[in-house]
Design an enzyme around this catalytic site. Structure first.
Site: not given
Ligand code: PCA
Length: 213
Positions: A141, A88
């Site tokens: 993530c 995104r």
């Molecule tokens: N959250 C992001 C990437 C790094 C993080 O801490 C995610 O949910 O993709």
């Protein structure tokens, strides 16, 4: 016995990431497990490379990756990672993949092999808001979780691994309206309880954790 716990760099305009902050509050040992922590760059590919280097160096028995899910109100234990990068926003090095596979030769999805229900129930039993999540999103993530589970499937099926998303902490929501948050200390307590459940339960418990999202 060793557990490797990872957190991410701040991203998306935030100056902190609670998943890195919480690593500083974890004790050096949980039960008979030595706790090793590692910060992960919020960058496609590099995140997986950094994780693999830490796994090869430390040879942990368990890997638990942590990330921030701003907007969620609970600690969410992820069930599944999917073979898709669909960003995104750009990552910390300007990459913004759209509908690309994480690994061309990987399955469409892999499930966490951690006892996700037992982890959620253990946290709820101590009044810490926790729930199973059925989507880790399609950003870095999910990418890292998929990389971890791909490694487990292809290289080391006896390694236990999975992912937990945590909410914003209080100081991040001062200027945001109606966005939930938790105290860092409560998140840290929740993670310790979840890790104790991982150590205690080799097999997951059969209890409903279903939801429509
Ligand atoms: N959250 C992001 C990437 C790094 C993080 O801490 C995610 O949910 O993709």
């Amino acid at each position: 016995m060793k557990i490797l716990i990872t957190g991410f760099e701040p991203f998306g305009g935030e100056t902190i990431n609670p998943s890195t902050e919480v690593l500083k509050l974890l004790p050096p040992k949980i039960n008979n497990f030595q706790v090793i922590t590692q910060q992960i760059p919020t960058v496609f590919r590099k995140s997986i490379d950094t994780l693999y280097q830490a796994i090869e160096k430390e040879k942990p028995d368990i890997v638990l990756c942590i990330g921030q899910a701003g907007g969620r109100a609970e600690i969410t234990v992820e069930r599944v990672a999917i073979n898709i990068d669909d960003a995104r926003i750009a990552d910390n090095e300007g990459n913004q993949p759209v509908d690309e596979k994480v690994f061309a030769d990987g399955d469409n999805a892999y499930f966490s092999n951690l006892p996700i229900k037992a982890m959620v129930e253990a946290m709820k039993a101590k009044n810490i808001p926790a729930v199973v999540s059925n989507s880790a999103g399609t950003y870095v993530c999910n990418h890292l979780m998929y990389g971890l589970l791909y490694y487990i499937h292809k290289q080391n099926p006896s390694l236990r691994g999975g992912f937990i998303h945590i909410p914003y902490i209080k100081q991040q929501v001062k200027d945001k309206e109606n966005i939930p948050s938790m105290e860092l200390e409560e998140i840290s307590l929740g993670l310790i309880i979840a890790i104790e459940a991982i150590i205690k339960y080799q097999e997951d418990i059969k209890i409903s954790g279903g939801s429509i999202y």
